[in-house]
Design an enzyme around this catalytic site. Structure first.
Site, PDB file in Angstrom:
ATOM      1  N   GLU A   9      32.742  68.220 -60.441  1.00 40.56           N
ATOM      2  CA  GLU A   9      31.366  68.110 -60.912  1.00 40.56           C
ATOM      3  C   GLU A   9      30.925  66.652 -60.862  1.00 40.56           C
ATOM      4  O   GLU A   9      31.741  65.743 -60.643  1.00 40.56           O
ATOM      5  CB  GLU A   9      31.231  68.689 -62.325  1.00 40.56           C
ATOM      6  CG  GLU A   9      31.549  70.184 -62.383  1.00 40.56           C
ATOM      7  CD  GLU A   9      31.356  70.787 -63.752  1.00 40.56           C
ATOM      8  OE1 GLU A   9      31.216  70.026 -64.735  1.00 40.56           O
ATOM      9  OE2 GLU A   9      31.327  72.023 -63.854  1.00 40.56           O
ATOM     10  N   HIS A  27      19.988  67.998 -68.961  1.00 46.05           N
ATOM     11  CA  HIS A  27      20.638  68.572 -67.787  1.00 46.05           C
ATOM     12  C   HIS A  27      19.641  68.556 -66.638  1.00 46.05           C
ATOM     13  O   HIS A  27      18.485  68.953 -66.804  1.00 46.05           O
ATOM     14  CB  HIS A  27      21.098  70.002 -68.067  1.00 46.05           C
ATOM     15  CG  HIS A  27      22.098  70.495 -67.059  1.00 46.05           C
ATOM     16  ND1 HIS A  27      21.736  70.833 -65.775  1.00 46.05           N
ATOM     17  CD2 HIS A  27      23.436  70.677 -67.135  1.00 46.05           C
ATOM     18  CE1 HIS A  27      22.813  71.212 -65.102  1.00 46.05           C
ATOM     19  NE2 HIS A  27      23.855  71.118 -65.899  1.00 46.05           N
ATOM     20  N   ARG A  72      24.842  62.901 -64.699  1.00 46.41           N
ATOM     21  CA  ARG A  72      23.653  63.663 -65.060  1.00 46.41           C
ATOM     22  C   ARG A  72      22.442  62.802 -65.403  1.00 46.41           C
ATOM     23  O   ARG A  72      21.310  63.152 -65.073  1.00 46.41           O
ATOM     24  CB  ARG A  72      23.975  64.574 -66.250  1.00 46.41           C
ATOM     25  CG  ARG A  72      24.887  65.713 -65.879  1.00 46.41           C
ATOM     26  CD  ARG A  72      25.258  66.520 -67.095  1.00 46.41           C
ATOM     27  NE  ARG A  72      26.049  67.681 -66.691  1.00 46.41           N
ATOM     28  CZ  ARG A  72      26.547  68.558 -67.541  1.00 46.41           C
ATOM     29  NH1 ARG A  72      26.358  68.413 -68.836  1.00 46.41           N
ATOM     30  NH2 ARG A  72      27.246  69.593 -67.105  1.00 46.41           N
ATOM     31  N   HIS A  94      19.870  69.107 -73.083  1.00 51.22           N
ATOM     32  CA  HIS A  94      21.084  69.885 -72.879  1.00 51.22           C
ATOM     33  C   HIS A  94      22.208  69.585 -73.869  1.00 51.22           C
ATOM     34  O   HIS A  94      22.869  70.500 -74.350  1.00 51.22           O
ATOM     35  CB  HIS A  94      21.598  69.620 -71.449  1.00 51.22           C
ATOM     36  CG  HIS A  94      22.816  70.391 -71.079  1.00 51.22           C
ATOM     37  ND1 HIS A  94      22.845  71.779 -71.059  1.00 51.22           N
ATOM     38  CD2 HIS A  94      24.055  69.986 -70.694  1.00 51.22           C
ATOM     39  CE1 HIS A  94      24.055  72.181 -70.683  1.00 51.22           C
ATOM     40  NE2 HIS A  94      24.808  71.122 -70.467  1.00 51.22           N
ATOM     41  N   ARG A 142      27.579  61.998 -71.660  1.00 50.95           N
ATOM     42  CA  ARG A 142      28.742  62.875 -71.536  1.00 50.95           C
ATOM     43  C   ARG A 142      29.066  63.168 -70.070  1.00 50.95           C
ATOM     44  O   ARG A 142      28.198  63.565 -69.303  1.00 50.95           O
ATOM     45  CB  ARG A 142      28.462  64.200 -72.254  1.00 50.95           C
ATOM     46  CG  ARG A 142      29.556  65.243 -72.096  1.00 50.95           C
ATOM     47  CD  ARG A 142      29.186  66.519 -72.821  1.00 50.95           C
ATOM     48  NE  ARG A 142      28.091  67.212 -72.170  1.00 50.95           N
ATOM     49  CZ  ARG A 142      28.221  68.321 -71.457  1.00 50.95           C
ATOM     50  NH1 ARG A 142      29.410  68.864 -71.279  1.00 50.95           N
ATOM     51  NH2 ARG A 142      27.171  68.904 -70.924  1.00 50.95           N
TER      52      ARG A 142
END
Length: 527
Positions: A112, A234, A280, A341, A376
């Site tokens: 990811e 997100h 992100r 998110h 994060r």
């Protein structure tokens, strides 16, 4: 009505349920769930759990990726603690029966954004749901766990509020949503595992239960709170009028998905050398920039160049939901927008998940452990839930016995039934809209000050309403959301730089030294 347990757990996501199962081996556990056990942000998690499971990967690489994504605000000790305990956390889930996806080489690991290696173990594209289903079944079958579904915690009960010399937490008051009765729930140790605060924003990938309850309760009780300005948006929430809060997993970009403008042009290479695999915050700001620059309602995420069989195997949930809405991801791109998110800040805890109040612990998204820093890293959140739930359980089990004093019943003698429920609905809508407009992906000091002014007005109105009328589920959530919004804005105004998820047009540069924004307040007595 009064209940007593050895441990009270508020919240029924992965942190709450995994802690309950560990503690229930020797203790009587009370588990409060706002809805049914299955309704939590954990069960919505699509991507997976990041852990070093491949021989080509390393602990040091995972730590480095986490700190890079976190804009170097991460606590090094907490980051190492979580990542070094990653494999054991996964092994525990395997022991519980979680059917992680496999390929010919063993467990299938995906990659990811922000990760330098494939290290995300998953169950297709519905990892959180698969994990929650198994743990929920075990929780329901455990005779030492009393589940209080459709109950919402109102406030913590502390020695400070009781007029005692000890500041220790002795449990909480909780509203039975069906009967309207307020329960007094006593316990020598309490774990907050209530999740984040995504519902403070107009657009979010979070379930309706994510209203910052644990953070607000802990703050009112006198806990330290930190880094609330770091709200992760997100990048890819499905944009469709009939799709409420449906997330398009980070793994879609990890497996080759491309972000496109309506004319089919890629734009991420213009914003970052990592393109679609950038962290992100970078991707969310890039999408926000392109949408505002071009007046777009959305951008598009295209993975139709992959074989249909591949998409069916790796993203069955996304494929199915999009098909229901008339979008065939094997043939056409997916319309997406950013949405609130994940709450990276929260209640300050140590490596045993202890807060600054004795007897009170926090784990999961409600906590601020130092792992996430200013942003994060994808799929680190479920890992954090597991590691700190275990740490909390171990510390609780090692504590000497504590006597819980006689706890007063909830005092509703001076309140009446509310005369205007519309006030709650109106204030809720107003709060979420101005938080989206003024405290979103890109911020300015003037916008933050406008938000703070409106929060103060709302706070006075809600406090008056709370003091005069019987508590309700909606009122409790609104009260907590306003407190959480205030904490977010106060932290954002303190940070005179742009770092990670906090981007200010007034302070676009990152300062040389990374510092936490720490908020403290004296505890106050509440009704």
């Amino acid at each position: 009505m009064a209940l007593r347990f050895d441990i009270l757990i508020i919240g029924s996501g992965l942190a709450g349920q995994s802690a309950a199962l560990r503690l229930a081996q020797t203790c009587k556990v009370g588990l409060i769930s706002k809805r049914e056990l299955e309704d939590s942000a954990s069960s919505w998690a699509q991507g997976g759990i990041a852990a070093v499971l491949d021989s080509q990967d390393s602990i040091e690489a995972h730590i480095r990726d986490t700190i890079t994504a976190g804009a170097f605000l991460n606590d090094p000790e907490a980051t190492r603690f979580v990542i070094e305990n990653g494999r054991r956390a996964i092994d525990w889930l395997v022991e519980q029966g979680v059917p992680f996806s496999r390929d010919e080489a063993g467990y299938h690991l995906t990659r990811e954004g922000g990760h330098s290696a494939r290290r995300v173990i998953h169950v297709a594209d519905a990892t959180g749901l698969a994990v929650q289903e198994i743990l929920t079944r075990k929780v329901r079958q455990n005779p030492n766990i009393t589940v209080l579904e459709r109950h919402i915690a109102i406030d913590l009960i502390t020695g400070d509020k009781l007029g005692l010399s000890s500041k220790r937490c002795y449990g909480a008051y909780a509203l039975d949503r069906d009967s309207g009765e307020v329960l007094t729930v006593g316990a020598p140790n309490t774990l907050i595992a209530t999740g984040g605060a995504g519902k403070v924003y107009l657009y979010t990938t979070n379930p309706d239960t994510s209203t910052g309850d644990g953070i607000a309760m802990a703050w009112r009780a006198g806990c330290e709170v930190a880094n609330m300005e770091f709200i992760q948006f997100h990048p890819t929430c499905l944009y469709h009028p009939q799709a409420k809060s449906f997330l398009i997993s980070e793994a879609v970009r990890g497996e080759g998905g491309l972000l496109l403008l309506p004319d089919g042009t890629r734009f991420m290479p213009e914003h970052d050398v990592r393109a679609e695999l950038a962290p992100r915050d970078v991707v969310a700001r890039a999408i926000d920039f392109e949408m505002k620059k071009r007046g777009l309602d959305c951008v598009y995420l295209d993975i139709s160049h992959k074989p249909a069989s591949f998409l069916g195997e790796h993203f069955p949930n996304i494929l199915s939901r999009c098909l229901e809405l008339g979008i065939d991801i094997t043939r056409q791109p997916i319309p997406v927008v950013p949405a609130a998110h994940y709450t990276c800040g929260g209640i300050v805890t140590d490596l045993q998940a202890r807060t600054t109040i004795p007897g009170l612990y926090a784990a999961g998204e409600a906590s601020c452990t130092g792992l996430h820093g200013a942003n994060r890293l994808a799929s680190n959140s479920l890992l954090e839930c597991l590691v700190f739930a275990e740490a909390a359980a171990n510390d609780i089990l090692a504590q000497p016995p504590v006597n819980v004093p006689e706890l007063p019943e909830w005092d509703a003698s001076r309140v009446t039934d509310p005369d205007e429920e519309i006030v709650i609905a109106h204030n809720w809508d107003e709060l979420r809209r101005f938080m989206w407009d003024y405290v979103g992906i890109v911020r300015t000091t003037k916008r933050l000050q406008r938000a703070q002014h409106r929060i103060r007005l709302l706070s006075r109105e809600i406090d008056e309403f709370y003091s005069n009328f019987r508590v309700s589920h909606d009122l409790i959530e609104l009260r907590n959301l306003v407190v959480t919004a205030d904490l977010i804005v106060r932290c954002a105004l303190q940070r005179k730089e742009s770092r990670g998820l906090h981007f200010s047009r007034d302070y676009p540069e990152m300062l040389p030294k990374a510092r936490n924004t720490l908020l403290r307040r004296p505890s106050q007595r509440v009704r």
